[in-house]
Structures are given as structure tokens and as C-alpha cells.
Design an enzyme around this catalytic site. Structure first.
Site, short mmCIF file in Angstrom:
data_model
loop_
_atom_site.label_atom_id
_atom_site.label_comp_id
_atom_site.label_asym_id
_atom_site.label_seq_id
_atom_site.Cartn_x
_atom_site.Cartn_y
_atom_site.Cartn_z
CE LYS A 119 -4.24 -1.62 0.14
NZ LYS A 119 -5.24 -1.27 -0.89
CE LYS B 117 -10.23 -4.35 -4.87
NZ LYS B 117 -9.94 -3.13 -4.08
#
Length: 327
Positions: free
Chosen positions: A150, A246
């Protein structure tokens, strides 16, 4: 017997703190949708996401608004036309799939044409932090095959280099969560290439990524926040090399299967990802991801506890769901 829809809100503590460029969390709140028919119950889980204007209350309200539709023999195919993509539709759609599978005695894998679904190598996410903290976390998980890092700060170069030094043999995915700019992206792309990065997710804000069609991709770029449903794909051509599908974005497995097929036709590589949720949310995504180039279904690994029964994880492998869990 009339079909009946119910919702339950569950909270799962996160193991430590999960941080991305938009903030930190210590728990994951999910909504489980159940559809019951003739003594059989199907389940689906979704994770409302504020980035897309979703809250627990708004998503639960959207799900419960479909009670009459479900009771009146509505189908998941009709659901796609009734509801917009998002978490609410995902929970209902996956509950439909699970219910259909149980009533027909046919596993979802077989319905999808998967004769023998296999275990997949999933990424493991390294939370955003100071470079030395991220390096320490990467070193701890350096035995894994694939790490997802991240990013999205004013100094991502030091973080990329620190993680690479700490985990020299891991494949790396970088996820900027829309945190880079047109001023620094070319620099970060070159740094990423020098560090042997395999993929970069959503470097620029959705809707402000036109420059991606004009610059050299030193590392393949993957659309995440820019890619919600099948209709988005045509507009991403020339800017992205891959798309992250997703279920909470596409609004369920039904749309995700269509989206995946069209993305492949258009020449995109496929990544199947997740929000931070339990194994119930990951289960249908494991089936969707069977031949994906990149798999990021580590949600349960980030939790302090999982649902029961959970998916089976061994090192970097995630196994297909047992029918007691889903499908």
C-alpha cells in the site's frame, strides 16, 4: 414456501491496524445477506466502502428494499437490472448463487464450468506506514510468493525500495489507491521498474488518468477504482493493462463473470481482488479467480478472527471453498 431475505451486520477485529492512503482501520464491518427457501439458506457477504459513498446503513437499506422482489421469485439475472453495481447487490447476488447451488445439488464451481477448482497463490497486503515499518512487515512475510504494498504518500520511492530490500525474492504489486499525480507518476514508474515490480494498481485518481494513455508503462498498470462493471472497460483501453475485478464493485458474481469475459476479450489481464472481509466474502471470488493473472484474496488473513467455517489458507495458497462455507 415464500423466499425470505434477512441481513446481519458483523464486526471482525483486524489483526493490528490496516492503513491505506485514505485512512486506518482496526475492524472490518460486513453485512451478511441470507435468502431462505424450502428450509435451505443461501448466504452472501458484502463490505460497504465509503470511497463509493456506501455506509452500513445505506447498504443494508438497499438490501432490505429487495425483500418483496426476492419473495416474489425474483432472480439474480433480474437483480442485475434492478440494482446498481455495489456492495448491496453483491450480497444478494452471492446469496442467490449459494441458494441455487444448494437447492439444485450442483456446486457453483460446476455451474461456472470449473471441473476441479484449484488452490491459488494470493497476494498478502503490507499496510501503509513509515518505510522502516513497512520493511519490517515485508521481511516478516518475505517467504510469501506475492506481496501487495500500500502506497500513496509524498515519498513512496523510499517505501518501494525499503520493501524490495526486505523481500528481495517476492513478486510485488504496488497499490497507490489513487495517491500519485501526473507530476510524479513517470518517476514512480521508473523506480518501480528498477525494483522489479510486477503490477501497479490505480496510480492516479479515477477520472483523472488520461495521462496514462500517453506515457510509457514501465510496469503494467491495473485499474481498480476506475473499473466497476463491464460498461467501464471500453473507456480503460490504452490507459490500463489489467483490471481488478472485485465483487463488491461489480455488484456480485453474476456481473463479475460477464466483466471478466469481456475484459479478456479486450486484451486486459485479470486481477481478482477483495475488500477486507471474511472467508464468506472471499469464497465466490476464489472461483472467479481460477485463471486470473493476479489474485488478491487475503482479506481473512488480515483479521484477528474469521467466520466459521473459514477458507483454507496455507502459506501463499488459498483453497476453493468447501460447500459448508459457500457454493
Amino acid at each position: 414456501m415464500t423466499r425470505h431475505l434477512e441481513t446481519t451486520i458483523l464486526t471482525y477485529p483486524i489483526a493490528g491496524v490496516f492503513t491505506i492512503s485514505r485512512g486506518s482501520r482496526t475492524e472490518a464491518q460486513v453485512i451478511v445477506c441470507t435468502i431462505s427457501d424450502r428450509g435451505v439458506t443461501g448466504r452472501g457477504e458484502c463490505v460497504p466502502y465509503r470511497r463509493y459513498g456506501e455506509t452500513l446503513a445505506s447498504v443494508e437499506e438497499q438490501i432490505l428494499a429487495q425483500r418483496d422482489f426476492v419473495a416474489d421469485s425474483g432472480s439474480r439475472h433480474e437483480l442485475v437490472k434492478r440494482m446498481k453495481p455495489g456492495a448491496a447487490r453483491n450480497a444478494i447476488d452471492c446469496a442467490f448463487w449459494d441458494l441455487e447451488s444448494k437447492l439444485a445439488g450442483v456446486p457453483v464451481a460446476r455451474a461456472l464450468g470449473l471441473a476441479a477448482p484449484k488452490a491459488l497463490t494470493t497476494a498478502y497486503t503490507i499496510s501503509l506506514g513509515e518505510p522502516e515499518v513497512m520493511a519490517e512487515s515485508a521481511a516478516k512475510h518475505a517467504g510469501r510468493a506475492l506481496l501487495k504494498i500500500k502506497l500513496g504518500t509524498t515519498d513512496d520511492e523510499s517505501r518501494i525500495k525499503a520493501v524490495r530490500a526486505a523481500a528481495p525474492n517476492c513478486r510485488l504489486i504496488l497499490d497507490a489507491n489513487e495517491g500519485w499525480t501526473s507530476d510524479n507518476i513517470e518517476h514512480y514508474l521508473k523506480v518501480s521498474a528498477d525494483c522489479g515490480v510486477d503490477l501497479i494498481e490505480q496510480p492516479l485518481p479515477a477520472g483523472n488518468d488520461a495521462i496514462l494513455g500517453r506515457i510509457r508503462h514501465h510496469v503494467p498498470l491495473c485499474a481498480d477504482e476506475s473499473a466497476h462493471e463491464t460498461a467501464d472497460l471500453e473507456h480503460l483501453r490504452g490507459k490500463y493493462d489489467a483490471v481488478n475485478i472485485k465483487l463488491d464493485k461489480s455488484g456480485g458474481l453474476t456481473e463479475a463473470v460477464v466483466m471478466k469475459r469481456e475484459a479478456e476479450r479486450l486484451g486486459f489481464s485479470i486481477m481478482v481482488g477483495c475488500m477486507v472481509g471474511s472467508s464468506l466474502a472471499m469464497a465466490p471470488a476464489v472461483l472467479l479467480a481460477q485463471d486470473a493473472a493476479f489474485v488478491d484474496l487475503d482479506g481473512p488473513l488480515l483479521l484477528a478472527r474469521d467466520c466459521e467455517p473459514p477458507l483454507r489458507y496455507e502459506a501463499s495458497l488459498v483453497y476453493p471453498p468447501e460447500r459448508a462455507l459457500w457454493g
